[in-house]
Design a protein around this motif. Structure first.
Motif, mmCIF file in Angstrom:
data_model
loop_
_atom_site.group_PDB
_atom_site.id
_atom_site.type_symbol
_atom_site.label_atom_id
_atom_site.label_comp_id
_atom_site.label_asym_id
_atom_site.label_seq_id
_atom_site.Cartn_x
_atom_site.Cartn_y
_atom_site.Cartn_z
ATOM 1 N N PHE A 1 20.852 -12.785 69.209
ATOM 2 C CA PHE A 1 21.128 -11.808 70.281
ATOM 3 C C PHE A 1 21.784 -10.395 69.917
ATOM 4 O O PHE A 1 23.313 -11.873 69.980
ATOM 5 C CB PHE A 1 20.057 -11.633 71.544
ATOM 6 C CG PHE A 1 19.092 -11.864 72.049
ATOM 7 C CD1 PHE A 1 18.086 -11.649 72.204
ATOM 8 C CD2 PHE A 1 19.027 -13.406 72.430
ATOM 9 C CE1 PHE A 1 16.705 -11.504 71.964
ATOM 10 C CE2 PHE A 1 17.687 -13.562 72.786
ATOM 11 C CZ PHE A 1 16.665 -12.564 72.640
ATOM 12 N N GLN A 2 22.595 -9.391 69.386
ATOM 13 C CA GLN A 2 23.354 -8.959 69.400
ATOM 14 C C GLN A 2 24.450 -9.442 70.495
ATOM 15 O O GLN A 2 25.777 -9.164 70.226
ATOM 16 C CB GLN A 2 23.118 -7.568 68.984
ATOM 17 C CG GLN A 2 25.010 -6.885 68.405
ATOM 18 C CD GLN A 2 23.968 -5.432 68.086
ATOM 19 O OE1 GLN A 2 23.210 -4.435 68.252
ATOM 20 N NE2 GLN A 2 24.694 -4.677 68.345
ATOM 21 N N LEU B 1 34.724 -17.508 78.264
ATOM 22 C CA LEU B 1 34.847 -17.485 76.314
ATOM 23 C C LEU B 1 35.300 -16.170 75.943
ATOM 24 O O LEU B 1 34.808 -15.236 76.061
ATOM 25 C CB LEU B 1 33.434 -17.556 76.174
ATOM 26 C CG LEU B 1 32.640 -19.080 76.833
ATOM 27 C CD1 LEU B 1 31.751 -19.470 76.113
ATOM 28 C CD2 LEU B 1 33.981 -20.362 76.903
ATOM 29 N N SER B 2 35.670 -16.257 74.662
ATOM 30 C CA SER B 2 35.792 -14.958 74.336
ATOM 31 C C SER B 2 34.506 -14.739 73.303
ATOM 32 O O SER B 2 33.405 -15.289 72.928
ATOM 33 C CB SER B 2 36.697 -15.268 72.655
ATOM 34 O OG SER B 2 36.909 -16.419 72.239
ATOM 35 N N GLY B 3 34.556 -13.027 73.441
ATOM 36 C CA GLY B 3 33.152 -12.996 72.346
ATOM 37 C C GLY B 3 32.901 -13.173 71.079
ATOM 38 O O GLY B 3 31.867 -13.511 70.905
ATOM 39 N N THR C 1 27.664 -10.714 63.280
ATOM 40 C CA THR C 1 29.621 -10.338 63.503
ATOM 41 C C THR C 1 29.598 -8.622 64.104
ATOM 42 O O THR C 1 30.631 -8.934 64.183
ATOM 43 C CB THR C 1 29.634 -10.295 61.928
ATOM 44 O OG1 THR C 1 29.001 -8.795 61.759
ATOM 45 C CG2 THR C 1 28.991 -11.697 61.303
ATOM 46 N N SER C 2 28.513 -8.293 64.427
ATOM 47 C CA SER C 2 29.197 -7.086 65.187
ATOM 48 C C SER C 2 29.721 -7.281 66.198
ATOM 49 O O SER C 2 29.993 -8.347 67.435
ATOM 50 C CB SER C 2 27.552 -6.118 65.939
ATOM 51 O OG SER C 2 28.069 -5.334 66.896
ATOM 52 N N GLY C 3 31.356 -6.524 66.141
ATOM 53 C CA GLY C 3 32.338 -6.373 67.525
ATOM 54 C C GLY C 3 32.311 -7.530 66.703
ATOM 55 O O GLY C 3 33.712 -7.749 68.004
ATOM 56 N N LEU C 4 32.876 -8.543 65.555
ATOM 57 C CA LEU C 4 33.934 -9.628 66.142
ATOM 58 C C LEU C 4 34.837 -9.290 65.084
ATOM 59 O O LEU C 4 34.963 -8.376 63.794
ATOM 60 C CB LEU C 4 32.978 -11.144 65.341
ATOM 61 C CG LEU C 4 31.955 -11.174 66.581
ATOM 62 C CD1 LEU C 4 31.137 -12.047 65.668
ATOM 63 C CD2 LEU C 4 32.602 -11.671 67.824
ATOM 64 N N ASP C 5 36.049 -9.632 65.477
ATOM 65 C CA ASP C 5 36.927 -9.344 63.727
ATOM 66 C C ASP C 5 36.327 -9.910 62.510
ATOM 67 O O ASP C 5 35.990 -10.885 62.789
ATOM 68 C CB ASP C 5 38.247 -9.979 64.478
ATOM 69 C CG ASP C 5 38.370 -11.401 64.638
ATOM 70 O OD1 ASP C 5 38.751 -12.547 64.003
ATOM 71 O OD2 ASP C 5 37.920 -12.126 65.878
#
Length: 246
Positions: A84-85, A138-140, A165-169
């Motif tokens: 899920f997103q 935990l991190s995103g 990969t939404s919202g990730l560096d």
């Protein structure tokens, strides 16, 4: 193999899309792209009959899933994993229990078997040392990997990635893309990815479906996408600020 034939879906008087047809081969990685609100997530929810169409059918290995009775439908849905997103983890339990949840709910495996399977899944996403940690710590990117471990713990035949990969560096996005490729190759999972990230499409996908203007506007391989002269597809790619042509 999944075959989508002539799907049409509306909500009230609002047409989402119509006459959508394409197939997904076993072991293939396909990306479904398009602007926000075009019905990408609606489309993938038809693949495991979470949503039923106004018209059309979806066949999995020749079986029309919209004709399945409850028990058979439930069994079919267990062949799908979903990332899920927003990861959709349970923050009230630790990482181990999040990954173990599908095993406890859908199987009668022993605690010893569950521990072995969960730890193997966490090792595959390089997070075995987080088993006892609460997911809120935990991190995103780590949460996304835990969610990926949970999505694969039942060894699904098909895995749906909703904006993985939404919202990730960029570096973490590359890690997720590498895991998607690894699962496809090593576990022979058929992968369906909903994404706006053209970089991920180029890195991961073999085939692309582009939804635009209430229809399936374009479908082809990544190589064909690179060379396409479809103006609506090119406009979408240009708007994504990622150049795929020299």
């Amino acid at each position: 193999m999944i075959e989508v034939r002539n799907l049409k879906k509306s909500f009230g008087d609002t047409l989402v899309w119509e006459n959508v047809s394409f197939s997904i081969e076993e072991g293939e990685t396909i990306a479904i792209i398009g602007r926000s609100g075009c019905g990408k997530s609606v489309l993938v929810k038809h693949l495991n009959a979470l949503i039923y169409p106004d018209e059309g059918n979806v066949f999995i290995e020749g079986q029309n899933i919209f004709e399945l009775e409850y028990v058979a439908l439930r069994k079919m849905r267990q062949r799908f994993g979903v990332l899920f997103q927003g990861s959709a983890l349970f923050d009230s339990i630790n990482t181990f229990e999040n990954v173990a949840f599908p095993l406890r709910y859908f199987t009668d495996k022993s605690e010893e078997e569950i521990e072995s399977i969960v730890m193997e899944a966490l090792e595959m996403v390089n997070l075995a040392d987080t088993a006892e940690k609460n997911t809120a710590e935990l991190s995103g990117g780590m949460r996304r990997r835990v969610a990926l471990a949970r999505a694969t713990v039942l060894r699904p035949d098909f895995l749906i990635y909703d904006e993985p990969t939404s919202g990730l560096d960029p570096q973490t996005s590359d890690e997720i893309n590498s895991l998607i490729k690894s699962f496809a190759q090593n576990l022979n999972i058929t992968s369906i990815m909903v994404t706006h990230d053209i970089h991920s499409v180029l890195e991961v996908a073999e085939t692309v479906v582009f939804l635009e203007g209430q229809e399936l506007c374009w479908k082809g391989t990544v190589e064909e996408m690179r060379a396409s002269d479809n103006q609506r597809l090119l406009d979408f790619i240009t708007a994504s600020e990622y150049k795929i042509k020299n």
